[in-house]
Design a protein around this motif. Sequence first.
Motif, PDB file in Angstrom:
ATOM      1  N   PHE A  60       0.807  -1.213   0.000  1.00 42.67           N
ATOM      2  CA  PHE A  60       0.000   0.000   0.000  1.00 42.67           C
ATOM      3  C   PHE A  60       0.849   1.275   0.000  1.00 42.67           C
ATOM      4  O   PHE A  60       0.325   2.356   0.265  1.00 42.67           O
ATOM      5  CB  PHE A  60      -0.972  -0.015   1.181  1.00 42.67           C
ATOM      6  CG  PHE A  60      -2.013  -1.100   1.049  1.00 42.67           C
ATOM      7  CD1 PHE A  60      -3.007  -1.030   0.079  1.00 42.67           C
ATOM      8  CD2 PHE A  60      -1.970  -2.216   1.858  1.00 42.67           C
ATOM      9  CE1 PHE A  60      -3.949  -2.032  -0.067  1.00 42.67           C
ATOM     10  CE2 PHE A  60      -2.919  -3.230   1.726  1.00 42.67           C
ATOM     11  CZ  PHE A  60      -3.909  -3.137   0.747  1.00 42.67           C
ATOM     12  N   GLY A  61       2.125   1.126  -0.310  1.00 48.49           N
ATOM     13  CA  GLY A  61       2.970   2.298  -0.494  1.00 48.49           C
ATOM     14  C   GLY A  61       3.085   3.167   0.741  1.00 48.49           C
ATOM     15  O   GLY A  61       3.169   4.394   0.631  1.00 48.49           O
ATOM     16  N   SER A  74      -0.506   7.015   0.703  1.00 51.53           N
ATOM     17  CA  SER A  74      -0.641   5.607   1.093  1.00 51.53           C
ATOM     18  C   SER A  74      -2.080   5.216   1.373  1.00 51.53           C
ATOM     19  O   SER A  74      -2.558   4.187   0.879  1.00 51.53           O
ATOM     20  CB  SER A  74       0.224   5.329   2.320  1.00 51.53           C
ATOM     21  OG  SER A  74      -0.167   6.155   3.406  1.00 51.53           O
ATOM     22  N   TYR A  77      -4.615   7.256  -2.004  1.00 45.68           N
ATOM     23  CA  TYR A  77      -4.325   7.037  -3.425  1.00 45.68           C
ATOM     24  C   TYR A  77      -3.844   5.621  -3.749  1.00 45.68           C
ATOM     25  O   TYR A  77      -4.250   5.061  -4.768  1.00 45.68           O
ATOM     26  CB  TYR A  77      -3.343   8.093  -3.935  1.00 45.68           C
ATOM     27  CG  TYR A  77      -4.053   9.409  -4.153  1.00 45.68           C
ATOM     28  CD1 TYR A  77      -4.987   9.551  -5.170  1.00 45.68           C
ATOM     29  CD2 TYR A  77      -3.857  10.487  -3.297  1.00 45.68           C
ATOM     30  CE1 TYR A  77      -5.682  10.723  -5.350  1.00 45.68           C
ATOM     31  CE2 TYR A  77      -4.545  11.677  -3.465  1.00 45.68           C
ATOM     32  CZ  TYR A  77      -5.461  11.784  -4.503  1.00 45.68           C
ATOM     33  OH  TYR A  77      -6.173  12.957  -4.672  1.00 45.68           O
ATOM     34  N   THR A  78      -2.984   5.032  -2.933  1.00 46.50           N
ATOM     35  CA  THR A  78      -2.534   3.676  -3.262  1.00 46.50           C
ATOM     36  C   THR A  78      -3.644   2.661  -3.047  1.00 46.50           C
ATOM     37  O   THR A  78      -3.915   1.817  -3.914  1.00 46.50           O
ATOM     38  CB  THR A  78      -1.302   3.284  -2.422  1.00 46.50           C
ATOM     39  OG1 THR A  78      -0.264   4.234  -2.659  1.00 46.50           O
ATOM     40  CG2 THR A  78      -0.811   1.900  -2.801  1.00 46.50           C
ATOM     41  N   LEU A  82      -5.693   3.494  -6.637  1.00 42.76           N
ATOM     42  CA  LEU A  82      -5.072   2.500  -7.528  1.00 42.76           C
ATOM     43  C   LEU A  82      -5.754   1.138  -7.428  1.00 42.76           C
ATOM     44  O   LEU A  82      -5.988   0.484  -8.459  1.00 42.76           O
ATOM     45  CB  LEU A  82      -3.583   2.354  -7.213  1.00 42.76           C
ATOM     46  CG  LEU A  82      -2.721   3.598  -7.423  1.00 42.76           C
ATOM     47  CD1 LEU A  82      -1.245   3.249  -7.248  1.00 42.76           C
ATOM     48  CD2 LEU A  82      -2.962   4.229  -8.789  1.00 42.76           C
ATOM     49  N   SER A 165      -2.653   9.145 -13.328  1.00 47.06           N
ATOM     50  CA  SER A 165      -3.386   7.892 -13.096  1.00 47.06           C
ATOM     51  C   SER A 165      -4.398   7.593 -14.197  1.00 47.06           C
ATOM     52  O   SER A 165      -4.935   6.493 -14.252  1.00 47.06           O
ATOM     53  CB  SER A 165      -4.103   7.927 -11.742  1.00 47.06           C
ATOM     54  OG  SER A 165      -5.166   8.852 -11.747  1.00 47.06           O
ATOM     55  N   SER A 205       4.088  -5.773  -5.553  1.00 41.28           N
ATOM     56  CA  SER A 205       4.661  -5.352  -4.277  1.00 41.28           C
ATOM     57  C   SER A 205       5.529  -6.456  -3.664  1.00 41.28           C
ATOM     58  O   SER A 205       6.524  -6.177  -2.995  1.00 41.28           O
ATOM     59  CB  SER A 205       3.542  -4.967  -3.299  1.00 41.28           C
ATOM     60  OG  SER A 205       2.735  -6.091  -2.982  1.00 41.28           O
ATOM     61  N   THR A 221       0.539  -1.228 -11.717  1.00 43.50           N
ATOM     62  CA  THR A 221       0.884  -0.410 -10.554  1.00 43.50           C
ATOM     63  C   THR A 221       2.372  -0.076 -10.498  1.00 43.50           C
ATOM     64  O   THR A 221       2.760   0.841  -9.775  1.00 43.50           O
ATOM     65  CB  THR A 221       0.462  -1.120  -9.250  1.00 43.50           C
ATOM     66  OG1 THR A 221       0.984  -2.452  -9.249  1.00 43.50           O
ATOM     67  CG2 THR A 221      -1.039  -1.167  -9.121  1.00 43.50           C
ATOM     68  N   ASP A 225       3.167   6.053  -9.003  1.00 44.11           N
ATOM     69  CA  ASP A 225       3.716   6.180  -7.657  1.00 44.11           C
ATOM     70  C   ASP A 225       3.187   7.450  -7.000  1.00 44.11           C
ATOM     71  O   ASP A 225       3.779   8.526  -7.140  1.00 44.11           O
ATOM     72  CB  ASP A 225       5.247   6.199  -7.719  1.00 44.11           C
ATOM     73  CG  ASP A 225       5.867   6.151  -6.321  1.00 44.11           C
ATOM     74  OD1 ASP A 225       5.121   6.233  -5.319  1.00 44.11           O
ATOM     75  OD2 ASP A 225       7.107   6.047  -6.228  1.00 44.11           O
ATOM     76  N   ASN A 227       3.329   8.381  -3.970  1.00 44.74           N
ATOM     77  CA  ASN A 227       4.305   8.945  -3.031  1.00 44.74           C
ATOM     78  C   ASN A 227       5.285   9.878  -3.731  1.00 44.74           C
ATOM     79  O   ASN A 227       5.602  10.955  -3.224  1.00 44.74           O
ATOM     80  CB  ASN A 227       5.076   7.810  -2.347  1.00 44.74           C
ATOM     81  CG  ASN A 227       4.349   7.286  -1.111  1.00 44.74           C
ATOM     82  OD1 ASN A 227       4.223   7.992  -0.120  1.00 44.74           O
ATOM     83  ND2 ASN A 227       3.847   6.062  -1.190  1.00 44.74           N
TER      84      ASN A 227
END
Length: 264
Positions: A60-61, A74, A77-78, A82, A165, A205, A221, A225, A227
């Motif tokens: 989940f970044g 995190s 957005y993640t 996403l 995105s 991931s 994904t 990014d 982040n």
Amino acid sequence: MLEIARYEGRHRVRGAAAATAALAGFALLYVFVYPTFAESLGADIDQLLEAYPEALSKAFGVESLATMEGYLASELYTFGWLLVVGIYFAYAGASLIAADVERERMDMLLSLPVSRARVVLESFASLAVPLVALSTVVPVVVVAATAAVDYPVPAVDVAAVHLLSVPYLTTCAALGLVASVVFDRAGVAQRVAAGALVGLFFAESLVTDTDFEAVGAVSPTRYVDPNAVLRESEYALGDAAVLAVATLALVALAVAIFRRKDIE
């Protein structure tokens, strides 16, 4: 011109409005919770990350919760954008052709003077309705809400997250479109598309920073990014171009498969 796209697009307005309202409410909830969350933990906020399982943090970044930018990247957005919105577009794309085949409406449509390629392309174009609605309303809500709670996030970076995105979400939709022309039942196509996207999300991931990192290149994904955009103001235009090419390739594949498909 574009009669199929307009027809399908009109039928997506209500669903797009509901999805946009849900995501905007989701964003407001996250933003308005953050001040209490940050003030209760103070300078120790990032120590909370040590309690996160490493695999979960990578998936989940989660890199930092000490700023609104890292928190949104995190938590909103993640995960929310996403993964959840990506599944929404994969699911929507998977119903574009299979639903009409399952309901025996496709043979009627193909009896008209329209090519199979046009049916696929205009059906895919109808997904612009939820794409535009989500990508214009949600960033405005995020910028306004963060300013309202005195943790403002640069509007340019929020806009960049959403613009970058767009090719990611079209790739998710195109993945669903391929499933939609392969399977004759919408439910099967939707489950396959959503399952494939979730699998690629977590697989990417898991292989990051391992000897198998190159395998993650097939996951959409890998090329988005939040982040980097929100915390570092880094805009990976090359990665967006990769996703745009992937979208075109998947749509072309869907057209090629549908041209050869027997409609029963």
